[in-house]
Design a protein around this motif. Sequence first.
Motif, PDB file in Angstrom:
ATOM      1  N   GLY A   2       7.883   0.413 -15.836  1.00 24.37           N
ATOM      2  CA  GLY A   2       6.470   0.516 -16.196  1.00 24.37           C
ATOM      3  C   GLY A   2       5.689  -0.742 -15.878  1.00 24.37           C
ATOM      4  O   GLY A   2       4.611  -0.956 -16.429  1.00 24.37           O
ATOM      5  N   GLY A   3       6.194  -1.565 -14.987  1.00 24.51           N
ATOM      6  CA  GLY A   3       5.572  -2.851 -14.700  1.00 24.51           C
ATOM      7  C   GLY A   3       4.642  -2.867 -13.516  1.00 24.51           C
ATOM      8  O   GLY A   3       4.417  -3.919 -12.920  1.00 24.51           O
ATOM      9  N   GLN A   4       4.084  -1.722 -13.153  1.00 23.44           N
ATOM     10  CA  GLN A   4       3.149  -1.695 -12.030  1.00 23.44           C
ATOM     11  C   GLN A   4       1.797  -2.221 -12.483  1.00 23.44           C
ATOM     12  O   GLN A   4       1.218  -1.749 -13.454  1.00 23.44           O
ATOM     13  N   ARG A   5       1.290  -3.224 -11.780  1.00 22.92           N
ATOM     14  CA  ARG A   5      -0.002  -3.832 -12.099  1.00 22.92           C
ATOM     15  C   ARG A   5      -0.913  -3.704 -10.887  1.00 22.92           C
ATOM     16  O   ARG A   5      -0.456  -3.754  -9.741  1.00 22.92           O
ATOM     17  N   SER A   6      -2.198  -3.568 -11.125  1.00 22.08           N
ATOM     18  CA  SER A   6      -3.133  -3.467 -10.009  1.00 22.08           C
ATOM     19  C   SER A   6      -4.370  -4.313 -10.294  1.00 22.08           C
ATOM     20  O   SER A   6      -4.756  -4.511 -11.453  1.00 22.08           O
ATOM     21  N   LEU A   7      -4.950  -4.822  -9.237  1.00 23.03           N
ATOM     22  CA  LEU A   7      -6.182  -5.596  -9.300  1.00 23.03           C
ATOM     23  C   LEU A   7      -7.145  -5.050  -8.259  1.00 23.03           C
ATOM     24  O   LEU A   7      -6.722  -4.634  -7.179  1.00 23.03           O
TER      25      LEU A   7
END
Length: 151
Positions: free
Chosen positions: A87-92
Amino acid sequence: MDALSYKTQSTTKATAQKEWIIVDADGHNLGRFASKVAMLLRGKYKPSYTPHVDCGDNVIVINAEKINLTGNKLDEKTYIRHTGYPGGQRSLTAKVMQQKNPALLVEKAVKGMLPKNKLGAELFRNLNVVVGTEHKQGAQKPKTVNLNDLK
């Protein structure tokens, strides 16, 4: 005529003539700018270009914070990374990344246009992106290149 005069000369890492180049990102669009910088890194503007050798120049990009993104890309373009945990997907968005670290925005665009192999990783090390106009490579006596003059 001597038969050896027709021999094709292939550039090697030892015979490559590398230079230091300064490129100003002020007023350029990100994608078009990144493609020209990638071609400088590969050495495609040189007559001695060899596809499997690092024969390109060392490039210093200044004023990375003044790069343009056209259309709605500032709000809609997303950069995704993963922390390595479940669950560690990060987006900017591009807007947030430009505020936090504008140099990373240019680096990601150029890296995406380089080969995806060991040569591409070696070429990427020849890129220095700086926010502002001050850089640390003054001892190498870099020359300034206008990207509008390149094809």
